[in-house]
Scaffold this active site. Structure first.
Site, PDB file in Angstrom:
ATOM      1  N   CYS A  79       0.835  -1.205   0.000  1.00 21.28           N
ATOM      2  CA  CYS A  79       0.000   0.000   0.000  1.00 21.28           C
ATOM      3  C   CYS A  79       0.874   1.262   0.000  1.00 21.28           C
ATOM      4  O   CYS A  79       1.612   1.458  -0.954  1.00 21.28           O
ATOM      5  CB  CYS A  79      -0.999  -0.034   1.159  1.00 21.28           C
ATOM      6  SG  CYS A  79      -2.361   1.135   0.931  1.00 21.28           S
ATOM      7  N   HIS A 181      -3.782  -5.025  -0.365  1.00 13.88           N
ATOM      8  CA  HIS A 181      -3.329  -5.599   0.904  1.00 13.88           C
ATOM      9  C   HIS A 181      -3.369  -7.122   0.844  1.00 13.88           C
ATOM     10  O   HIS A 181      -4.420  -7.713   1.102  1.00 13.88           O
ATOM     11  CB  HIS A 181      -4.229  -5.112   2.046  1.00 13.88           C
ATOM     12  CG  HIS A 181      -4.009  -3.689   2.393  1.00 13.88           C
ATOM     13  ND1 HIS A 181      -3.075  -3.277   3.314  1.00 13.88           N
ATOM     14  CD2 HIS A 181      -4.573  -2.554   1.918  1.00 13.88           C
ATOM     15  CE1 HIS A 181      -3.084  -1.966   3.403  1.00 13.88           C
ATOM     16  NE2 HIS A 181      -3.988  -1.492   2.565  1.00 13.88           N
ATOM     17  N   GLU A 183      -2.311  -9.172   2.938  1.00 16.23           N
ATOM     18  CA  GLU A 183      -2.616  -9.700   4.278  1.00 16.23           C
ATOM     19  C   GLU A 183      -4.102  -9.627   4.606  1.00 16.23           C
ATOM     20  O   GLU A 183      -4.552 -10.196   5.595  1.00 16.23           O
ATOM     21  CB  GLU A 183      -1.786  -8.951   5.335  1.00 16.23           C
ATOM     22  CG  GLU A 183      -2.260  -7.555   5.728  1.00 16.23           C
ATOM     23  CD  GLU A 183      -1.920  -6.454   4.732  1.00 16.23           C
ATOM     24  OE1 GLU A 183      -1.473  -6.763   3.609  1.00 16.23           O
ATOM     25  OE2 GLU A 183      -2.111  -5.265   5.086  1.00 16.23           O
TER      26      GLU A 183
END
Lengths: 201, 253
Positions: A79, A181, A183
């Protein structure tokens, strides 16, 4: 050991949780000496570009990131962590980035809602990562700015937000950088992190 | 193509997920971390935890729930309820939440919006607004404290101001539609969508598959939130997405 750079910005816990889920050992630190012992480095980031860069510089971790890149230590930017690797951003004034990737960070030019928040299809070029993932996997984005004027050869993945092509996965040398993202992108996101952990050198 | 998001909402009181109609008559329906995991596996796009714990002592319970959820659910989630200061925001985000939603606290102290956005970024500040149509039908007022207090503030004006102050997303609950199961409040949602350019999450009134389609077909929202529908297993998130896909709405499957 994977080192997650803590410069006071971002949801570091999520990155650490995802790495743990994959069985990797990870630490979160703002101490250059501790991070320098790690085999791979993750540079996360949420918030405004200018604040992120300022905090990184204030902790002198910008030099650490540059040294990692020069030494060929595998690095993943996520990001704003991705955006900071570019030359500059126009978010709330013009701010200099680290300049590893050619290109600048610009605001979305679209009639759709900004920020782009949500899951979008990631289209990948021919690349070893592509075979690890579902075709055009969905990944999670939250951002109002994106890369522009980049080098085509650095780009391996992108999405479309309306008519806007959003360049969102870059690889150059030992550096990988994602606008989305991983994750927070479910099982496919974890596979992208797994690729970085196990196969990206 | 960006997909429309389906967001289960978990109202949490004293560490348990509860559900009531119009914020009264609450019933316990389960363990928040387990439910979060179930929804993740069903393909939910995000989750919202709304902490409706009345007492301060249970705040740590919510932080604990956030930590446990973040360790096993790899999708974004938002926490709202009881967040009054930037320290509260920091605690929740550090525990692993991606966004916080601010409702009554932002009405009482609008500066919290720009302070939070300034420190943590616009993307993690969700402005939650509960609105009810005025008696004369001329628009909607902001109501707070679970619908008990009509602030007299025009909801559309408040949402405009909230976005100017840094809110990155709007979670709009229609108190007229909430609990009715007759569908989302499309006129209210469309009025908000015309007023601001940030994404809008529709909440309140969803009782059937068609209601999800209606809100997206009318382009009245970017995401739809529902609670009881999912908790009682009337529908799974997967059912909703399969249905929407068949009807041509872009969803992540």
């Amino acid at each position: 050991m994977i080192g997650i750079i803590d410069y006071g910005m971002g949801n570091l816990r999520s990155v650490e949780n995802a790495l743990k889920e994959l069985g990797a050992e990870a630490l979160i630190s703002d101490d250059e000496a501790v991070l320098a012992d790690c085999e791979k480095i993750i540079l996360p980031g949420v918030g405004a570009f200018g604040d992120c860069v300022a905090n990184l510089r204030q902790k002198k971790l910008d030099r650490f990131v540059i040294r990692c890149i020069e030494e060929g230590k595998p690095l993943l930017g996520i990001c704003v962590g991705m955006q900071m690797l570019f030359e500059e951003s126009e978010e709330k004034g013009v701010h200099q980035g680290l300049g590893f990737f050619t290109g600048r960070i610009v605001r979305f030019d679209t009639d759709l809602p900004v920020p782009q928040i949500g899951w979008n299809e990631l289209i990948l070029k021919e690349h070893p990562l592509r075979n690890r993932l579902r075709k055009n996997p969905y990944v999670y984005y939250v951002h109002s700015y994106h890369a522009a004027e980049y080098q085509e050869e650095d780009l391996i993945g992108w999405s479309y937000y309306g008519d806007v092509k959003v360049p969102s996965l870059f690889v150059k040398g030992h550096v990988m950088a994602a606008q989305f993202h991983p994750e927070k992108s479910g099982e496919e996101g974890l596979k992208i992190l797994k690729y970085f952990l196990e196969d990206f050198v | 193509m960006i997909t429309k998001r389906i967001i289960p909402c978990l109202d949490v009181r004293d560490g348990k997920v509860v559900k009531g109609v119009n914020f009264v008559g609450l019933k316990e329906v389960g363990d928040p971390v387990k439910l979060a995991r179930t929804y993740y596996e069903q393909g939910a796009d995000e989750l919202v935890f709304l902490d409706i714990t009345a007492t301060h002592e249970h705040r740590d319970t919510m932080v604990h729930i956030v930590e446990q959820t973040a360790a096993q659910v790899f999708m974004p989630f938002t926490v709202g309820g009881g967040i009054r200061t930037t320290d509260d925001i920091r605690r929740i985000l550090r525990a692993g939440a991606d966004k916080v939603s601010l409702n009554s606290a932002a009405v009482r102290n609008p500066d919290l919006l720009q302070e939070g956005a300034g420190m943590f970024g616009d993307q993690c500040i969700v402005l939650a607004v509960d609105g009810r149509m005025r008696k004369d039908g001329s628009g909607w007022n902001v109501v707070i404290s679970g619908g008990r207090i009509d602030t007299g503030i025009d909801a559309i004006e408040w949402i405009r101001e909230g976005v100017r102050r840094g809110a990155g997303e709007i979670l709009l609950t229609s108190m007229d539609a909430d609990g009715t199961k007759k569908g989302f409040d499309l006129p209210f949602l469309k009025a908000v969508r015309e007023a601001v350019s940030v994404p809008v999450i529709a909440s309140g009134g969803c009782g059937a598959l068609e209601h999800f389609y209606d809100v997206f077909a009318a382009d009245a929202a970017d995401a739809a939130l529902a609670a009881s529908l999912f908790h009682y297993n009337e529908l799974t998130v997967g059912d909703v997405k399969e249905y929407l896909k068949e009807k041509g709405v872009p969803v992540r499957l």
